[in-house]
Design a protein around this motif. Sequence first.
Motif, PDB file in Angstrom:
ATOM      1  N   LEU A  75       0.708  -1.217   0.015  1.00  0.00           N
ATOM      2  CA  LEU A  75      -0.024   0.098   0.067  1.00  0.00           C
ATOM      3  C   LEU A  75       0.799   1.219  -0.031  1.00  0.00           C
ATOM      4  O   LEU A  75       2.039   1.227   0.650  1.00  0.00           O
ATOM      5  CB  LEU A  75      -0.741   0.192   1.270  1.00  0.00           C
ATOM      6  N   TYR A  76       0.474   2.323  -0.617  1.00  0.00           N
ATOM      7  CA  TYR A  76       1.205   3.594  -0.628  1.00  0.00           C
ATOM      8  C   TYR A  76       0.245   4.668  -0.331  1.00  0.00           C
ATOM      9  O   TYR A  76      -0.712   5.033  -1.001  1.00  0.00           O
ATOM     10  CB  TYR A  76       1.899   3.966  -2.083  1.00  0.00           C
ATOM     11  N   LEU A  77       0.677   5.144   0.873  1.00  0.00           N
ATOM     12  CA  LEU A  77      -0.364   6.265   1.525  1.00  0.00           C
ATOM     13  C   LEU A  77       0.352   7.511   1.032  1.00  0.00           C
ATOM     14  O   LEU A  77       1.305   8.102   1.296  1.00  0.00           O
ATOM     15  CB  LEU A  77      -0.319   6.001   3.060  1.00  0.00           C
ATOM     16  N   CYS A  78      -0.774   7.932   0.278  1.00  0.00           N
ATOM     17  CA  CYS A  78      -0.075   9.372  -0.440  1.00  0.00           C
ATOM     18  C   CYS A  78      -0.850  10.616   0.086  1.00  0.00           C
ATOM     19  O   CYS A  78      -2.031  10.845  -0.152  1.00  0.00           O
ATOM     20  CB  CYS A  78      -0.295   9.336  -1.913  1.00  0.00           C
ATOM     21  N   GLY A  79      -0.175  11.559   0.518  1.00  0.00           N
ATOM     22  CA  GLY A  79      -0.834  12.973   1.121  1.00  0.00           C
ATOM     23  C   GLY A  79       0.399  13.461   1.814  1.00  0.00           C
ATOM     24  O   GLY A  79       1.396  13.349   1.993  1.00  0.00           O
ATOM     25  N   LEU A  80      -0.097  14.883   2.037  1.00  0.00           N
ATOM     26  CA  LEU A  80       0.856  15.753   2.945  1.00  0.00           C
ATOM     27  C   LEU A  80       1.029  15.731   4.310  1.00  0.00           C
ATOM     28  O   LEU A  80       1.976  16.068   4.584  1.00  0.00           O
ATOM     29  CB  LEU A  80       0.261  17.139   2.486  1.00  0.00           C
ATOM     30  N   ILE A 163       2.314  -7.906   4.288  1.00  0.00           N
ATOM     31  CA  ILE A 163       1.744  -6.420   4.185  1.00  0.00           C
ATOM     32  C   ILE A 163       2.786  -5.368   4.281  1.00  0.00           C
ATOM     33  O   ILE A 163       3.688  -5.496   5.212  1.00  0.00           O
ATOM     34  CB  ILE A 163       0.673  -6.152   4.796  1.00  0.00           C
ATOM     35  N   VAL A 164       3.196  -4.408   3.294  1.00  0.00           N
ATOM     36  CA  VAL A 164       4.081  -3.410   3.497  1.00  0.00           C
ATOM     37  C   VAL A 164       3.395  -2.072   3.165  1.00  0.00           C
ATOM     38  O   VAL A 164       2.650  -2.103   2.034  1.00  0.00           O
ATOM     39  CB  VAL A 164       5.297  -3.553   2.598  1.00  0.00           C
ATOM     40  N   ILE A 165       3.430  -1.263   4.035  1.00  0.00           N
ATOM     41  CA  ILE A 165       2.847   0.223   3.683  1.00  0.00           C
ATOM     42  C   ILE A 165       3.969   1.163   3.472  1.00  0.00           C
ATOM     43  O   ILE A 165       4.716   1.354   4.252  1.00  0.00           O
ATOM     44  CB  ILE A 165       2.144   0.573   4.878  1.00  0.00           C
ATOM     45  N   LEU A 166       3.884   2.006   2.425  1.00  0.00           N
ATOM     46  CA  LEU A 166       4.752   3.212   2.146  1.00  0.00           C
ATOM     47  C   LEU A 166       3.991   4.278   2.457  1.00  0.00           C
ATOM     48  O   LEU A 166       2.873   4.465   2.355  1.00  0.00           O
ATOM     49  CB  LEU A 166       5.472   3.079   0.813  1.00  0.00           C
ATOM     50  N   SER A 167       4.686   5.558   2.768  1.00  0.00           N
ATOM     51  CA  SER A 167       4.075   6.826   2.800  1.00  0.00           C
ATOM     52  C   SER A 167       5.034   7.758   2.150  1.00  0.00           C
ATOM     53  O   SER A 167       6.213   7.730   2.210  1.00  0.00           O
ATOM     54  CB  SER A 167       4.060   6.904   4.321  1.00  0.00           C
ATOM     55  N   PHE A 176       7.852  -0.230 -15.561  1.00  0.00           N
ATOM     56  CA  PHE A 176       7.676  -1.396 -16.094  1.00  0.00           C
ATOM     57  C   PHE A 176       8.496  -2.271 -15.346  1.00  0.00           C
ATOM     58  O   PHE A 176       8.468  -3.362 -15.311  1.00  0.00           O
ATOM     59  CB  PHE A 176       8.399  -1.505 -17.677  1.00  0.00           C
ATOM     60  N   THR A 177       9.397  -1.930 -14.302  1.00  0.00           N
ATOM     61  CA  THR A 177      10.209  -2.660 -13.514  1.00  0.00           C
ATOM     62  C   THR A 177       9.448  -3.310 -12.280  1.00  0.00           C
ATOM     63  O   THR A 177       9.922  -3.991 -11.410  1.00  0.00           O
ATOM     64  CB  THR A 177      11.651  -2.170 -13.004  1.00  0.00           C
ATOM     65  N   ASP A 178       8.212  -2.363 -12.042  1.00  0.00           N
ATOM     66  CA  ASP A 178       7.357  -2.841 -10.756  1.00  0.00           C
ATOM     67  C   ASP A 178       6.923  -4.375 -11.075  1.00  0.00           C
ATOM     68  O   ASP A 178       6.112  -4.614 -12.160  1.00  0.00           O
ATOM     69  CB  ASP A 178       6.385  -1.995 -10.736  1.00  0.00           C
ATOM     70  N   THR A 179       7.232  -5.347 -10.112  1.00  0.00           N
ATOM     71  CA  THR A 179       6.706  -6.693 -10.395  1.00  0.00           C
ATOM     72  C   THR A 179       5.720  -6.928  -9.317  1.00  0.00           C
ATOM     73  O   THR A 179       4.983  -8.037  -9.424  1.00  0.00           O
ATOM     74  CB  THR A 179       8.085  -7.445  -9.862  1.00  0.00           C
ATOM     75  N   LYS A 180       5.449  -6.039  -8.571  1.00  0.00           N
ATOM     76  CA  LYS A 180       4.075  -6.134  -7.732  1.00  0.00           C
ATOM     77  C   LYS A 180       3.015  -4.953  -7.844  1.00  0.00           C
ATOM     78  O   LYS A 180       3.585  -3.738  -7.890  1.00  0.00           O
ATOM     79  CB  LYS A 180       4.527  -6.128  -6.186  1.00  0.00           C
ATOM     80  N   VAL A 181       1.834  -5.116  -7.459  1.00  0.00           N
ATOM     81  CA  VAL A 181       0.876  -4.197  -7.675  1.00  0.00           C
ATOM     82  C   VAL A 181       1.142  -3.319  -6.520  1.00  0.00           C
ATOM     83  O   VAL A 181       0.954  -3.960  -5.312  1.00  0.00           O
ATOM     84  CB  VAL A 181      -0.476  -4.715  -7.866  1.00  0.00           C
ATOM     85  N   VAL A 182       1.193  -1.900  -6.654  1.00  0.00           N
ATOM     86  CA  VAL A 182       1.092  -0.963  -5.663  1.00  0.00           C
ATOM     87  C   VAL A 182      -0.298  -0.332  -5.469  1.00  0.00           C
ATOM     88  O   VAL A 182      -0.483   0.495  -6.606  1.00  0.00           O
ATOM     89  CB  VAL A 182       2.205   0.075  -5.478  1.00  0.00           C
ATOM     90  N   ILE A 183      -1.074  -0.422  -4.320  1.00  0.00           N
ATOM     91  CA  ILE A 183      -2.040   0.260  -4.338  1.00  0.00           C
ATOM     92  C   ILE A 183      -1.970   1.438  -3.626  1.00  0.00           C
ATOM     93  O   ILE A 183      -1.598   1.426  -2.605  1.00  0.00           O
ATOM     94  CB  ILE A 183      -3.317  -0.650  -3.586  1.00  0.00           C
TER      95      ILE A 183
END
Length: 550
Positions: A75-80, A163-167, A176-183
């Motif tokens: 998961l990628y949590l995107c915000g300020l 589960i890994v969470i990015l922020s 094209f190098t991303d091998t996993k879906v990042v939501i």
Amino acid sequence: PHQVKPPILSYYLKLDDQVIHFLLKQKGLEPRLESWCQLIDNPTVEAKLLIRDEIKQILPKLVSQTQDTRQPLILYLCGLHPTEKRQGAIALAAQLKRGLLMADLAQALAIKEDFNSWLKLLFREAYFHNSILYLESFDALESKEDYLLSKSLLNRLAEAKDIVILSGVQSWVATFTDTKVVITVPFPTPDFCQRRIYWQANLETKGIVLSDRQLDTLANRFRLSSTQIASAVTNACNQALWRAADEFEELPLNTIKPTLNDLLAAARDQSSNNLTGLARKIKSKYSWEDIVLPPDQLAQLKEICNQAKYRHIVYERWGFNRKLSIGKGLNVLFSGPPGTGKTMGAEVIANELQLELYKIDLSQVVSKYIGETEKNLNRIFTAAETANAILFFDEADALFGKRSEVQDAHDRYANIEIGYLLQKMEEYEGISILTTNLRQNLDEAFVRRLAFTVHFPSPDEASRRRIWAGIWPSEMPLSEEVELDFLARQFKLSGGNIKNIALAAAFLAAETGSPVTMSHVLQGIKREYQKMGKVWDDAIRSLEINSIRI
């Protein structure tokens, strides 16, 4: 080659300290990670914390599905707002009844150690504690210098089994190098209605009741996250308590409530200080009584304030928000000769709206290298997104002075820079003010993109008289012989010139230990004329007051 290979029992095995730590079931975090990581074994969420529906409903459902199919999830949590995203990750871990291992990538980079070794330790630590891994400050790896480090992290994510969470702040760009879906899970700044709910909920927990108009003012004026609003309410209550301790012998704790001004000040303190290194904060001390302008210009300044005050009604309640994709920001042009009150006008607006005022000298932002000016401007507006401040761009002639008619590539590029600045001003959902002495150098196409253009003229005799009368502090002794009518009629000066003269006269009077006299004022005018390159002798010959000698 002819030696016999030693038997396996002759070797010794040395386990990594982290593995020993795990086998011995020792609690706590691996010591090598303590400087930039935090482990929460049993995360909990405060009942009063307002968690978005996506966190409470959608994400747990998504996670459960991936766990049932034994698929990893990134998961990628995107915000300020980092605190908001951190609370979201804690809430998710709490719902899943798992620990959370939080790591700050920016701090990891600052250690200047082997990043790949840190990543190995980090992912293994999350596995040993059966915790969800939460990686903050992913944007810290976006620079060209850190490309290899970013690639190492992405490779490690590709091998993740849990589960890994990015922020981060910037949007996730898949390659094209991303091998996993990042939501991507967006964490936008709450809109007006959400902010109003957050203010009301937090105030009610403190037993504070505000009128609808006061709630609207707080929610409209400051674009804060829910956690920032909660902190602002707490800080305002503490400030009210401190003030009461100074006023009362015994503190009536049950009756001490913060005022609206306390809440506004606390909200300002919650705003980001990212602009500090890019702009100069101006302490706004002027009010409507201090500024001298023609009636129409004064009315324009008040209209600017009203648009800022009532934007929530027009954009939110009356639906204009749906009609405009950009242009919601309040961008203003102040034009006029130096010393006519442009900076004072910005201070009056900031004081009226109880907002911070940051001054950006565009002459320091403009670069001779193609593309650098836009980069500098982008850094300023990116920092301003969480500042809740008025941006005051001074010395815009550094841009406008570069163009007249387009004759070559440099002229065309100057136009691009101006267009980029106006675009960023439109996108900024606050007030941005531009000042120029060269209004004639601005294309009409650019002017149409501005919400207001206010011209600050050189003051006429009546205006100069008002400036002379208002420039002297009430504590300062002023001789009756100082003839303000004569000064206003005789010397065609701007408000800035008059301020300099009054200050110079005050110092001359302080030296002699007497009230300010006409002689002191005329000496100040003489020095100001010298700075302006004007000939004092020609001016003084026209004086017909026999009692005045310098």
